[in-house]
Design a protein around this motif. Structure first.
Motif, PDB file in Angstrom:
ATOM      1  N   LEU B  38       0.956  -1.101  -0.254  1.00  7.57           N
ATOM      2  CA  LEU B  38      -0.062   0.040  -0.169  1.00  7.57           C
ATOM      3  C   LEU B  38       0.906   1.342  -0.089  1.00  7.57           C
ATOM      4  O   LEU B  38       0.381   2.303  -0.470  1.00  7.57           O
ATOM      5  N   ARG B  44      -3.692   1.544  -5.352  1.00  2.00           N
ATOM      6  CA  ARG B  44      -4.758   2.350  -5.232  1.00  2.00           C
ATOM      7  C   ARG B  44      -5.728   1.729  -4.381  1.00  2.00           C
ATOM      8  O   ARG B  44      -5.966   0.531  -4.277  1.00  2.00           O
ATOM      9  N   MET B  45      -6.089   2.702  -3.512  1.00  2.00           N
ATOM     10  CA  MET B  45      -7.187   2.184  -2.276  1.00  2.00           C
ATOM     11  C   MET B  45      -8.163   3.522  -2.437  1.00  2.00           C
ATOM     12  O   MET B  45      -8.024   4.305  -1.821  1.00  2.00           O
ATOM     13  N   LYS B  63     -15.012  -2.344   0.519  1.00  2.00           N
ATOM     14  CA  LYS B  63     -13.636  -1.846   0.449  1.00  2.00           C
ATOM     15  C   LYS B  63     -12.910  -2.563  -0.600  1.00  2.00           C
ATOM     16  O   LYS B  63     -13.547  -3.756  -0.844  1.00  2.00           O
ATOM     17  N   THR B  64     -11.689  -1.854  -1.155  1.00  2.00           N
ATOM     18  CA  THR B  64     -11.145  -2.473  -2.155  1.00  2.00           C
ATOM     19  C   THR B  64      -9.840  -2.031  -2.157  1.00  2.00           C
ATOM     20  O   THR B  64      -9.559  -0.864  -1.627  1.00  2.00           O
ATOM     21  N   ALA B  65      -8.692  -2.553  -2.762  1.00  2.00           N
ATOM     22  CA  ALA B  65      -7.710  -1.830  -3.027  1.00  2.00           C
ATOM     23  C   ALA B  65      -6.703  -2.870  -4.336  1.00  2.00           C
ATOM     24  O   ALA B  65      -7.089  -3.983  -4.139  1.00  2.00           O
ATOM     25  N   LEU B  67      -3.177  -3.549  -5.404  1.00  2.00           N
ATOM     26  CA  LEU B  67      -1.789  -3.458  -4.899  1.00  2.00           C
ATOM     27  C   LEU B  67      -0.855  -4.108  -5.656  1.00  2.00           C
ATOM     28  O   LEU B  67      -1.003  -5.217  -6.440  1.00  2.00           O
ATOM     29  N   ARG B 256      -4.285   4.130   7.796  1.00  2.00           N
ATOM     30  CA  ARG B 256      -4.666   5.247   6.709  1.00  2.00           C
ATOM     31  C   ARG B 256      -5.002   6.261   6.810  1.00  2.00           C
ATOM     32  O   ARG B 256      -6.121   6.598   7.670  1.00  2.00           O
ATOM     33  N   THR B 307      -8.404  -1.562   6.236  1.00  2.00           N
ATOM     34  CA  THR B 307      -8.133  -1.308   4.829  1.00  2.00           C
ATOM     35  C   THR B 307      -8.547  -2.324   3.963  1.00  2.00           C
ATOM     36  O   THR B 307      -8.412  -3.500   4.048  1.00  2.00           O
ATOM     37  N   GLY B 308      -8.831  -1.655   2.591  1.00  2.00           N
ATOM     38  CA  GLY B 308      -8.961  -2.550   1.319  1.00  2.00           C
ATOM     39  C   GLY B 308      -7.817  -3.452   1.108  1.00  2.00           C
ATOM     40  O   GLY B 308      -7.962  -4.335   0.524  1.00  2.00           O
ATOM     41  N   ALA B 309      -6.816  -2.795   1.439  1.00  2.00           N
ATOM     42  CA  ALA B 309      -5.583  -3.419   1.261  1.00  2.00           C
ATOM     43  C   ALA B 309      -5.418  -5.023   1.996  1.00  2.00           C
ATOM     44  O   ALA B 309      -5.055  -5.928   1.496  1.00  2.00           O
ATOM     45  N   THR B 312      -7.720  -7.298   0.149  1.00  2.00           N
ATOM     46  CA  THR B 312      -7.102  -7.803  -1.099  1.00  2.00           C
ATOM     47  C   THR B 312      -6.185  -9.044  -0.608  1.00  2.00           C
ATOM     48  O   THR B 312      -6.096  -9.979  -1.214  1.00  2.00           O
TER      49      THR B 312
END
Lengths: 333, 333
Positions: B38, B44-45, B63-65, B67, B256, B307-309, B312
Motif C-alpha cells: 500500500l 490504489r485504495m 472496500k477494495t485496493a 496492490l 490510512r 483497509t481494503g488492502a 485484497t
C-alpha cells in the motif's frame, strides 16, 4: 443466543441467468419500478465507487442502491479491462451480490459476467421511451452498433413497436450486422444509414450508444416530435450529443443528476453554459412528481449513465425468476 | 475473435475458509505484505463506499485496493445490521469477490460471512505489534471482550509471545469467557482485570477493541515502553483513547490517514487540536520509508480502521490456501 436457521446462498451462473432473464417487458417493468423507488423518500444510492487501474488499462466500478419496498439490495461490481479483446476476452465483466434488506445476509451471487447490466441498461432505455417518446413511433434509429446499441433498439421496440429502423456506425459492416440482429429480434425493417444525420432525421426515437468523446448528434437534426436516449456517456470525457441540442430540447431528463453532471451529456452541456438548473430525473417522472413529454411535438432527451437502483431491481427480478425456475445451486451458509 | 478458454470461478463457503485460513503467522505475513504494498507507487485504495440503512439499523461498507505485485484484487462487502442479534443472527456478515488484476475476470467468491475480515483485522494488530511494540513483552492487555478482542490477543501472541495477559470489559462474565479463550489459544496466564487501568498499567501491549464513543484509555496510564493498538474505532463517532494520550505518545501511527482522520482515534485527537500534521502509516514503516519505534522506552500508538488492502491480501492468501487444499466448488464461467 441460539442462531436462527438461515436460508442457503443461491449461486447462479451466466448461462442460468441468460435463460431466466430475457430482455422483455418484465425486465422493463422491474427497471421502471427501480426508477420510481429511487424518487421516493428513504431511497439511498451512494456515489459510485470507482477504481482506475491504468497499468492494466482497466477500471472497476461498484454500484448499489437501497430502494424502499424492495426486500433485497444488490452490490454490483463491473470491471472494464480494455486490453482484454487482444487476449480473446470480453472487456466488460462482473457480478452482482444480493443481500437481504432486513438482515444484510447474503442471499445470492449472480455470476452474470455483465449480462444483467446489459439487460438493465437496455431496459432503462425502454423506460425512457415509454415515458418520453411520442405515442406514435414509426421509425427508430441507433447510432452505434455494439451490444448495447442492438439491445437498446430491441428494448425500445417493446414499448414503441416501430415498423422501420436505422443503424449508423463508423464501421458499415458492423452496422449491417447490428441491423440484421435488430430486424431478427423485432420483425421491423432495419437498414444501414450512410450518415448519422440520415438515421436521425427520419426517426421519432433516436438512441445514441457510441463511445464517442465528440458529439455525433448535432443540434439542427432534431425536428419536432423526437425523443433521444443517450446511453453512451457512462464515463468521464464521453460526449455524444452537441450541447446546443440539449439546450434546444423542450425537455432534458437524466437518470441521476449527480452522475449525469459528472459523466453524462449534462457535463459537456454545463461546461458550455447550458442547463444550469436541476433537471428532472427519470424516476421523478415515473413517480408522477415531475412532468414528462407535454406535447407530441416536443423534443425530449434522456441521458442515462446507469444507476445502482437498476442493479438492485434487475438483481431482485433475476433472483425471483431463477427461484421460480428452480435454477442455481444452493450453498450452505 | 475467438474467446480464450477462461478458468472456472471458485466458490468457497465459510466452513471451507475457516478450515483453510487459520489465524497464524502466514495470515500475519500476508497482511504485512498488504501494508507494505500500500505504501508503494501504483497502489490504489479508493475511499470506502458506505451506505447507511437507518430503517434497518444497518449499514453496508465496500472496500477494495489494487496492490502492486498482487495478481488479484478483492472487493469486500461488509453489511452490519445491528438488530440481527434479536433475530438470533450475527450483526456482521459479508463476502469477498476476487478479480484478476490483469483481466478483471472474476476468479473466486469467498462466502466467508465476515470470517476473513476478522482474520485480517486481527492480523493487522499483529503487524502493528511486530513493528511497534517493545521487543520484550511480558504482559498484554485487552479492553473489550468481543470476537475481535479475543482474536487480537491471540494474534499479538504470535509475534510477541507474552506470558501473562489481562482482559477488562464492562461485563465481567464476558471478560472471563474471553480470558479463558485467549488462555486456551495461547497458553498464557490470562486474568480478568477489575478496572481498565489495572489491565493497562501492567502491560507492554495494550489493545483496545471496544465500541466506545468516549475514551476508555486515559493519558496518564501509559508508562514508558508501552504499545497500544486501537482497533475499535472503525466507525464515525467512536473514540477509545483520550486525545491527550495520542498527543503524549512518542509515535502515533495509523493504517490510512484519510480513514483515521474520519473515523479513527485521530479524528477526536484532531478535534482537540492535537496531531495536525500527517502521521506515518503502518505500511510506510513496514516498507522502511518511515521510522517505527526508536527506543524501548517509547510509547507508541497504532490506530487501525481497516483497509481494503488487507482485504485484497487476505483474499489472495485464502484463495491460495483453498486451491492448495483442493477446497471449493469450481463453476463454469
Amino acid at each position: 443466543m441460539t442462531q436462527a436457521p438461515t436460508p442457503p446462498i443461491l449461486i447462479l451462473t451466466e448461462a442460468e441467468l441468460r435463460a431466466a432473464v430475457p430482455l422483455d417487458l418484465a425486465a422493463v417493468d422491474a427497471t421502471e419500478a427501480a426508477f420510481a423507488a429511487l424518487a421516493r423518500p428513504g431511497a439511498r444510492m451512494p456515489p459510485v465507487l470507482s477504481m482506475d487501474l491504468p497499468e492494466a488499462n482497466g477500471e472497476v466500478d461498484v454500484k448499489t442502491a437501497f430502494l424502499p419496498g424492495f426486500d433485497a439490495f444488490a452490490i454490483k461490481v463491473s470491471p472494464g479491462f480494455f486490453d482484454n479483446p487482444r487476449l480473446g476476452l470480453p472487456s466488460l465483466n462482473g457480478l452482482m451480490c444480493v443481500f437481504s434488506a432486513k438482515t444484510g445476509l447474503v442471499e445470492a451471487v449472480l455470476l452474470d459476467n455483465g449480462y444483467l447490466t446489459n439487460i438493465r441498461t437496455a431496459a432503462a432505455g425502454a423506460v425512457a421511451a415509454r415515458w418520453l417518446a411520442p405515442e406514435r413511433v414509426e421509425t427508430a434509429a441507433v447510432l452505434g452498433a455494439g451490444v448495447q446499441a442492438r439491445m437498446q433498439m430491441i428494448a425500445a421496440h417493446l414499448v414503441r413497436p416501430f415498423a422501420r429502423g436505422w443503424v449508423w456506425a463508423r464501421d458499415p459492416a458492423r452496422a449491417a450486422e447490428a441491423a440484421a440482429e435488430i430486424a431478427s429480434a423485432t420483425g421491423a425493417d432495419i437498414r444501414v444509414a450512410a450518415t448519422p444525420q440520415e438515421a436521425v432525421s427520419a426517426s421519432q426515437i433516436v438512441i445514441t450508444a457510441t463511445p464517442s468523446t465528440t458529439p455525433v448528434l448535432q443540434a439542427g437534426w432534431l425536428a419536432p416530435g423526437r425523443h433521444v436516449t443517450a446511453m453512451g456517456s457512462d464515463q468521464h470525457g464521453k460526449n455524444e450529443i452537441a450541447p446546443e441540442a440539449l439546450a434546444a430540447a423542450d425537455l432534458y431528463v437524466c437518470d441521476r443528476v449527480s452522475q449525469a453532471a459528472a459523466m453524462g451529456e449534462l457535463r459537456a452541456a454545463r461546461e458550455a453554459g447550458y442547463l444550469p438548473g436541476p433537471p428532472p430525473e427519470l424516476g421523478e417522472i415515473v413517480a408522477g412528481l415531475r412532468s414528462g413529454r407535454l406535447t407530441e411535438a416536443a423534443v425530449t432527451i434522456c441521458d442515462l449513465t446507469g444507476t445502482g437502483a437498476q442493479d438492485t431491481a434487475i438483481a431482485a427480478h433475476a433472483l425471483a425468476a431463477a427461484r421460480a425456475a428452480g435454477a442455481g445451486m444452493a450453498l450452505p451458509r
